[in-house]
Design a protein around this motif. Structure first.
Motif, PDB file in Angstrom:
ATOM      1  N   THR A   1       0.672  -1.084  -0.172  1.00  0.00           N
ATOM      2  CA  THR A   1       0.278  -0.073   0.007  1.00  0.00           C
ATOM      3  C   THR A   1       0.913   1.344   0.100  1.00  0.00           C
ATOM      4  N   ARG A   2       2.168   1.084   0.011  1.00  0.00           N
ATOM      5  CA  ARG A   2       3.084   2.256  -0.061  1.00  0.00           C
ATOM      6  C   ARG A   2       4.010   1.965  -1.187  1.00  0.00           C
ATOM      7  N   SER A   3       4.653   3.044  -1.794  1.00  0.00           N
ATOM      8  CA  SER A   3       5.494   2.826  -3.021  1.00  0.00           C
ATOM      9  C   SER A   3       6.909   2.405  -1.877  1.00  0.00           C
ATOM     10  N   LYS A   4       7.843   1.946  -2.579  1.00  0.00           N
ATOM     11  CA  LYS A   4       8.987   1.328  -2.207  1.00  0.00           C
ATOM     12  C   LYS A   4       9.895   2.705  -2.089  1.00  0.00           C
ATOM     13  N   THR A   5      10.569   2.925  -1.151  1.00  0.00           N
ATOM     14  CA  THR A   5      11.618   4.022  -0.958  1.00  0.00           C
ATOM     15  C   THR A   5      12.981   3.717  -0.681  1.00  0.00           C
TER      16      THR A   5
ATOM     17  N   ALA B   1       9.105  -1.339   0.834  1.00  0.00           N
ATOM     18  CA  ALA B   1       7.799  -0.296   1.308  1.00  0.00           C
ATOM     19  C   ALA B   1       7.527  -1.324   2.459  1.00  0.00           C
TER      20      ALA B   1
ATOM     21  N   ARG C   1       4.622  -2.213   5.209  1.00  0.00           N
ATOM     22  CA  ARG C   1       3.159  -2.052   5.882  1.00  0.00           C
ATOM     23  C   ARG C   1       2.966  -2.820   7.085  1.00  0.00           C
TER      24      ARG C   1
ATOM     25  N   ASP D   1      12.070   2.384  10.246  1.00  0.00           N
ATOM     26  CA  ASP D   1      10.701   2.986  10.080  1.00  0.00           C
ATOM     27  C   ASP D   1       9.876   3.214  11.233  1.00  0.00           C
TER      28      ASP D   1
END
Length: 226
Positions: free
Chosen positions: A14-18, A38, A40, A86
């Protein structure tokens, strides 16, 4: 044949890879920062970590990951390291907590997973014993407790909801209620009445605040017993 424990989990991201700056790190610590990932949070307190090579599940409490590096080599893999980064940076909730919206400002905060009470961020949460000022009157009070209940569901001894007092018209009916006592009443001793206030009506007093506090014309959200 690949062992099922080493197979990437089939979980949508649900998140873009960074990526992150390497920060003078090497080895797995460096890859935890520089490899696109990413993270989650999952409902059971674990985390899905999507990478270019697949998605794996990290359990910080169990110090485990479903990736081959952790399963075969028993290593503290890059996925565990990224999740820890994170969590430390507040990008995802720590184990046992979930993301919530502050009932006062709408900002993001973390609360215990099973907590259904209105959430408050660090800016608007007030600990018992905190000296506060009533934004309406300037009076000084000491917070006794956070009820965890909404202003439109807490009734005072007068039988009125906290949210229905005219002096609370500018504060959200959905806000959690705090119980507090007037500082002057504490100084006088004897029986002390507890009053109920919407969260944002009370402002913590800082060291920069000075001067006496008026106590006449009290119109808090009515007297209420603790």
């Amino acid at each position: 044949m690949t062992h099922p424990e080493h197979t990437p989990a089939s979980l949508p991201a649900t998140r873009s890879k960074t990526t992150r700056p390497p920060a003078d790190t090497t080895g797995r610590a460096r890859r935890a920062r520089t490899d696109p990932m990413a993270v989650r949070p999952l409902r059971d307190g674990r985390y899905a970590v999507e990478t270019d090579g697949g998605t794996y599940v990290v359990d910080l409490d169990a110090r485990s990951c479903t990736c081959p590096d952790a399963q075969i080599r028993d290593a503290r893999c890059k996925h565990r390291r990224r999740v820890a980064l994170d969590v430390t940076d507040g990008l995802v909730p720590p184990p046992g907590q979930r993301t919530a919206v502050c009932a006062v400002c709408g900002g993001r905060t973390f609360v215990p997973t099973g907590d259904d009470a209105p959430a408050l961020c660090a800016r608007h949460a007030i600990d018992p014993g905190t000296l506060v000022s009533d934004r309406e009157t300037g009076d000084r009070l000491v917070v006794v407790a956070a009820t965890g209940d909404r202003a439109d569901s807490v009734a005072t001894d007068e039988g009125r909801l906290v949210a229905d007092y005219p002096s609370n018209a500018d504060y959200g009916r959905h806000e959690p209620v705090f119980r507090a006592v007037y500082l002057d009443a504490l100084r006088r001793g004897g029986d002390v009445t507890h009053y109920a206030f919407p969260a944002s009506r009370l402002r913590p007093v800082t060291d920069r605040d000075a001067g006496p506090s008026p106590t006449d014309g009290i119109d808090a959200a009515g007297p209420t017993t603790a």
